[in-house]
Design a protein around this motif. Structure first.
Motif, PDB file in Angstrom:
ATOM      1  N   LYS A 218       0.835  -1.203   0.000  1.00 36.38           N
ATOM      2  CA  LYS A 218       0.000   0.000   0.000  1.00 36.38           C
ATOM      3  C   LYS A 218       0.875   1.260   0.000  1.00 36.38           C
ATOM      4  N   LEU A 219       1.875   1.276   0.879  1.00 40.50           N
ATOM      5  CA  LEU A 219       2.755   2.440   0.940  1.00 40.50           C
ATOM      6  C   LEU A 219       3.535   2.593  -0.363  1.00 40.50           C
ATOM      7  N   VAL A 220       3.976   1.480  -0.907  1.00 42.00           N
ATOM      8  CA  VAL A 220       4.808   1.536  -2.106  1.00 42.00           C
ATOM      9  C   VAL A 220       3.985   1.971  -3.318  1.00 42.00           C
ATOM     10  N   ALA A 221       2.753   1.498  -3.422  1.00 43.41           N
ATOM     11  CA  ALA A 221       1.905   1.904  -4.548  1.00 43.41           C
ATOM     12  C   ALA A 221       1.736   3.426  -4.532  1.00 43.41           C
ATOM     13  N   ASN A 222       1.420   3.988  -3.375  1.00 43.00           N
ATOM     14  CA  ASN A 222       1.235   5.435  -3.315  1.00 43.00           C
ATOM     15  C   ASN A 222       2.535   6.186  -3.528  1.00 43.00           C
ATOM     16  N   ALA A 223       3.645   5.631  -3.032  1.00 49.68           N
ATOM     17  CA  ALA A 223       4.937   6.293  -3.239  1.00 49.68           C
ATOM     18  C   ALA A 223       5.277   6.338  -4.732  1.00 49.68           C
ATOM     19  N   PHE A 224       5.019   5.244  -5.449  1.00 49.46           N
ATOM     20  CA  PHE A 224       5.301   5.217  -6.896  1.00 49.46           C
ATOM     21  C   PHE A 224       4.414   6.216  -7.643  1.00 49.46           C
ATOM     22  N   LEU A 225       3.138   6.268  -7.277  1.00 47.63           N
ATOM     23  CA  LEU A 225       2.235   7.206  -7.961  1.00 47.63           C
ATOM     24  C   LEU A 225       2.665   8.648  -7.702  1.00 47.63           C
ATOM     25  N   ALA A 226       2.952   8.946  -6.447  1.00 43.22           N
ATOM     26  CA  ALA A 226       3.357  10.315  -6.097  1.00 43.22           C
ATOM     27  C   ALA A 226       4.670  10.666  -6.782  1.00 43.22           C
ATOM     28  N   GLN A 227       5.549   9.679  -6.893  1.00 46.40           N
ATOM     29  CA  GLN A 227       6.847   9.906  -7.529  1.00 46.40           C
ATOM     30  C   GLN A 227       6.664  10.318  -8.989  1.00 46.40           C
ATOM     31  N   ARG A 228       5.686   9.722  -9.658  1.00 51.95           N
ATOM     32  CA  ARG A 228       5.430  10.101 -11.059  1.00 51.95           C
ATOM     33  C   ARG A 228       5.002  11.566 -11.129  1.00 51.95           C
ATOM     34  N   VAL A 229       4.141  11.972 -10.195  1.00 47.27           N
ATOM     35  CA  VAL A 229       3.675  13.364 -10.215  1.00 47.27           C
ATOM     36  C   VAL A 229       4.849  14.308  -9.937  1.00 47.27           C
ATOM     37  N   SER A 230       5.664  13.972  -8.934  1.00 46.92           N
ATOM     38  CA  SER A 230       6.822  14.835  -8.654  1.00 46.92           C
ATOM     39  C   SER A 230       7.799  14.835  -9.827  1.00 46.92           C
ATOM     40  N   SER A 231       7.939  13.707 -10.502  1.00 45.32           N
ATOM     41  CA  SER A 231       8.865  13.655 -11.638  1.00 45.32           C
ATOM     42  C   SER A 231       8.393  14.593 -12.754  1.00 45.32           C
ATOM     43  N   ILE A 232       7.121  14.529 -13.077  1.00 39.79           N
ATOM     44  CA  ILE A 232       6.633  15.390 -14.170  1.00 39.79           C
ATOM     45  C   ILE A 232       6.612  16.851 -13.706  1.00 39.79           C
ATOM     46  N   ASN A 233       6.362  17.087 -12.426  1.00 43.57           N
ATOM     47  CA  ASN A 233       6.396  18.464 -11.927  1.00 43.57           C
ATOM     48  C   ASN A 233       7.811  19.037 -11.982  1.00 43.57           C
ATOM     49  N   ALA A 234       8.806  18.182 -11.729  1.00 47.57           N
ATOM     50  CA  ALA A 234      10.197  18.645 -11.848  1.00 47.57           C
ATOM     51  C   ALA A 234      10.459  19.067 -13.289  1.00 47.57           C
ATOM     52  N   SER A 267       1.063  19.613 -12.212  1.00 46.91           N
ATOM     53  CA  SER A 267       0.079  20.349 -11.421  1.00 46.91           C
ATOM     54  C   SER A 267       0.784  21.235 -10.411  1.00 46.91           C
ATOM     55  N   VAL A 268      -0.032  21.942  -9.652  1.00 47.41           N
ATOM     56  CA  VAL A 268       0.500  22.812  -8.603  1.00 47.41           C
ATOM     57  C   VAL A 268       1.019  21.971  -7.422  1.00 47.41           C
ATOM     58  N   GLY A 269       0.895  20.672  -7.528  1.00 50.51           N
ATOM     59  CA  GLY A 269       1.403  19.788  -6.463  1.00 50.51           C
ATOM     60  C   GLY A 269       0.330  18.809  -6.028  1.00 50.51           C
ATOM     61  N   PHE A 270       0.756  17.596  -5.669  1.00 56.25           N
ATOM     62  CA  PHE A 270      -0.249  16.629  -5.231  1.00 56.25           C
ATOM     63  C   PHE A 270      -0.680  16.927  -3.797  1.00 56.25           C
ATOM     64  N   GLY A 271      -1.918  16.538  -3.501  1.00 60.09           N
ATOM     65  CA  GLY A 271      -2.434  16.657  -2.141  1.00 60.09           C
ATOM     66  C   GLY A 271      -3.157  15.371  -1.794  1.00 60.09           C
ATOM     67  N   GLY A 272      -4.080  15.460  -0.843  1.00 61.31           N
ATOM     68  CA  GLY A 272      -4.840  14.279  -0.449  1.00 61.31           C
ATOM     69  C   GLY A 272      -4.298  13.672   0.827  1.00 61.31           C
ATOM     70  N   SER A 273      -5.083  12.789   1.396  1.00 60.10           N
ATOM     71  CA  SER A 273      -4.727  12.275   2.719  1.00 60.10           C
ATOM     72  C   SER A 273      -3.669  11.185   2.648  1.00 60.10           C
ATOM     73  N   CYS A 274      -3.380  10.653   1.447  1.00 53.11           N
ATOM     74  CA  CYS A 274      -2.528   9.460   1.374  1.00 53.11           C
ATOM     75  C   CYS A 274      -1.087   9.691   0.952  1.00 53.11           C
ATOM     76  N   PHE A 275      -0.893  10.395  -0.160  1.00 53.78           N
ATOM     77  CA  PHE A 275       0.439  10.409  -0.766  1.00 53.78           C
ATOM     78  C   PHE A 275       1.522  10.849   0.218  1.00 53.78           C
ATOM     79  N   GLN A 276       1.342  12.049   0.780  1.00 56.96           N
ATOM     80  CA  GLN A 276       2.382  12.565   1.658  1.00 56.96           C
ATOM     81  C   GLN A 276       2.540  11.671   2.886  1.00 56.96           C
ATOM     82  N   LYS A 277       1.411  11.297   3.461  1.00 57.53           N
ATOM     83  CA  LYS A 277       1.452  10.500   4.690  1.00 57.53           C
ATOM     84  C   LYS A 277       2.145   9.156   4.448  1.00 57.53           C
ATOM     85  N   ASP A 278       1.800   8.519   3.338  1.00 59.84           N
ATOM     86  CA  ASP A 278       2.375   7.199   3.080  1.00 59.84           C
ATOM     87  C   ASP A 278       3.874   7.284   2.801  1.00 59.84           C
ATOM     88  N   ILE A 279       4.283   8.321   2.061  1.00 63.40           N
ATOM     89  CA  ILE A 279       5.722   8.454   1.798  1.00 63.40           C
ATOM     90  C   ILE A 279       6.463   8.771   3.094  1.00 63.40           C
TER      91      ILE A 279
END
Ligand code: UDX
Ligand code: ADP
Length: 460
Positions: A218-234, A267-279
């Motif tokens: 569960k943590l890894v799935a969200n970390a991978f998804l968030a990583q994609r968003v941060s990668s494209i935001n970079a 985007s202006v950055g990911f949010g939500g209750s999961c991504f940051q917390k799980d990472i």
């Protein structure tokens, strides 16, 4: 193997409510009771008018309407529901700790522990206990310890069944999941939960693993998804200085079947209750095993996300001649993504905070988020007094009112309705030059330029 007849879910939030509604809808012979300590929340779940459900999710009203009163019940009688159930889902909140060891990183498990103690105290027969909340790896072990050492001598089988639903599409995600993951040790308990899901999910999509793999996945799935968003935001920042367009880059790389097209929207950055917390959880676990390189690697995903939010706010200030003091900035959207009323960790909160530090006058319109939530989010930061937040921020329920007389509009959430506004009319009411800062790349640049707006979008 025991057939499950009664399910209780502790916690009637964004996860527990929709998940149980769909389990009840698809298992008409299983009685499902969702309990919560929060009376107002339970009252809202029981509201005759389905528009008043406490969680806004497209399609949820129909599911609740079908099952509620038949085999789906919402109640505040926690002990009674625990006692009667064969299977208990724990779906309470696990926020990031705001105090003590692991502050700002580790998950606060006090609500989980309270639930475990309550289950242990009340249960008189064997139970299957299912972790549904997002938890750090090895929480099941703690749960097991509490249950076994404080219980009435009954047997508890612990399962991990992480949720992968995304808000805004929760009902479709639940109806048609890519996979359901069940981790556990006891074959019979696992099979009992498999049967609940088999009512509508094909067997090959129900994966079973050991407890720790399930919790970690569960943590890894969200970390991978968030990583994609941060990668494209970079890459979006690089595009802005080089003249490339981040959407074009995303399309070009996404067509590579090894990369795939999803989760590449800058985007202006990911949010939500999961991504940051799980990472943060992942980072905390890695650090606690002295895996410094692993921890630093994943932490960078969060740092990049923080940078993206700050960068957007600074772009607004810089473009508006380095001062926003007293300037009226209309915020379109406050939720962390479209089609939800959830604002947890929404980028809008942090962008607003930055602009308020510069004494901007922010006027917010969001189709689903009420004013009290917006003030609560800002007050929670503790950056300035509640009086100052109310002095600087106004919340309106009409977008045209938000934009009337504004120096700038900032798009923070990708709500579809923003695209359909009468932008010609909006332009007439705004100050000149009329700035639009699009944090979601939602609006039509050509059209807005034609109307005379000064339009800035992430990654262009
Ligand atoms: C996420 C996971 O997707 C889900 O599987 C998990 O169980 C819970 O956490 P959720 O947070 O509800 O779901 O929404 P998601 O669609 O993942 O979006 C998270 C954030 O990333 C949002 O702020 C969204 O706007 C942002 N995002 C997403 C982007 O900025 N770009 C993208 O391409 C995708
Ligand atoms: P999530 O997104 O994980 O569903 P929410 O905050 O939306 O999180 O929902 C969690 C719910 O759990 C809240 O409504 C809260 O009142 C409830 N809750 C927390 N602790 C307990 C408890 N011990 N017993 C019953 N309900 C609880």
């Amino acid at each position: 193997m025991k057939q499950i007849k009664k399910i209780t879910c502790i916690g009637a939030g964004y996860v527990g409510g929709p998940t149980m509604a769909v389990i009840a809808q698809k298992n008409p012979n299983v009685e499902v009771t969702v309990v919560d300590l929060n009376q107002a929340r339970i009252a809202a779940w029981n509201d005759e008018n389905l528009e008043n459900l406490p969680v806004y999710e497209p399609g949820l009203d129909a599911v609740v309407g079908e099952a509620r009163g038949r085999n789906l019940f919402f109640s505040t009688e926690v002990d009674k529901a625990i006692n009667e159930a064969d299977m208990i889902f724990i779906s309470v909140n696990t926020p990031t700790k705001t105090y003590g060891k692991g502050k700002g990183q580790a998950a606060d498990l006090k609500f989980i522990e309270l639930c475990a103690r309550q289950i242990a105290a009340v249960a008189k027969e064997d139970k299957i206990v299912v972790e549904k909340s997002t938890l750090p790896v090895r929480t099941a072990e703690a749960l097991k310890n509490i249950l076994e050492n404080t219980g009435n001598g009954v047997n508890f089988h612990i399962l991990s069944n992480p949720e992968f639903l995304a808000e805004g599409t929760a009902v479709t995600d639940l109806h048609n999941p890519d996979r359901v993951l069940i981790g556990g040790e006891d074959e019979a308990a696992i099979e009992a939960l498999v049967q609940v899901y088999e009512a509508w999910v094909p067997r090959e999509r129900i994966l079973t693993t050991n407890l720790w793999s399930s919790e970690l996945s569960k943590l890894v799935a969200n970390a991978f998804l968030a990583q994609r968003v941060s990668s494209i935001n970079a890459i979006s920042e690089l595009c802005e200085v080089t003249g490339a367009n981040v959407d074009e880059v995303a399309r070009a790389i996404g067509q590579d079947s090894r990369i795939g097209p999803k989760f590449l929207k800058a985007s202006v950055g990911f949010g939500g209750s999961c991504f940051q917390k799980d990472i943060l959880n992942l980072v905390y676990i890695a650090r606690s095993y002295n895996l410094t390189s692993v921890a630093d690697y994943w932490e960078q995903v969060i740092l990049m996300n923080d940078h993206q939010k700050t960068r957007f706010a600074e772009k607004i200030i810089q473009t508006m001649y380095n001062t926003v003091n007293g300037k009226h900035i209309a915020f379109l959207g406050w939720a962390f993504k479209k089609d939800t009323n959830d604002t947890r960790e929404s980028a809008a909160i942090y962008v607003a905070d930055h602009l308020l530090d510069e004494e901007a006058q922010v006027v917010v319109y969001d189709p689903k988020v009420p004013a009290e939530q917006i003030y609560k989010d800002l007050d929670y930061l503790g950056t300035r007094s509640p009086e100052n937040n109310r002095r600087l921020v106004k919340v309106v329920d009409n977008p045209y009112e938000a934009l009337d007389g504004a120096h700038a509009a900032a798009v923070l959430t990708e709500w579809d309705e923003f695209k359909g506004y009468d932008w010609a009319k909006i332009k007439e009411g705004m100050k000149r030059p009329s700035f639009v800062f699009d944090g979601r790349k939602l609006l039509d640049r050509k059209e807005l330029n034609r109307l005379g707006f000064a339009y800035y979008a992430i990654g262009e």
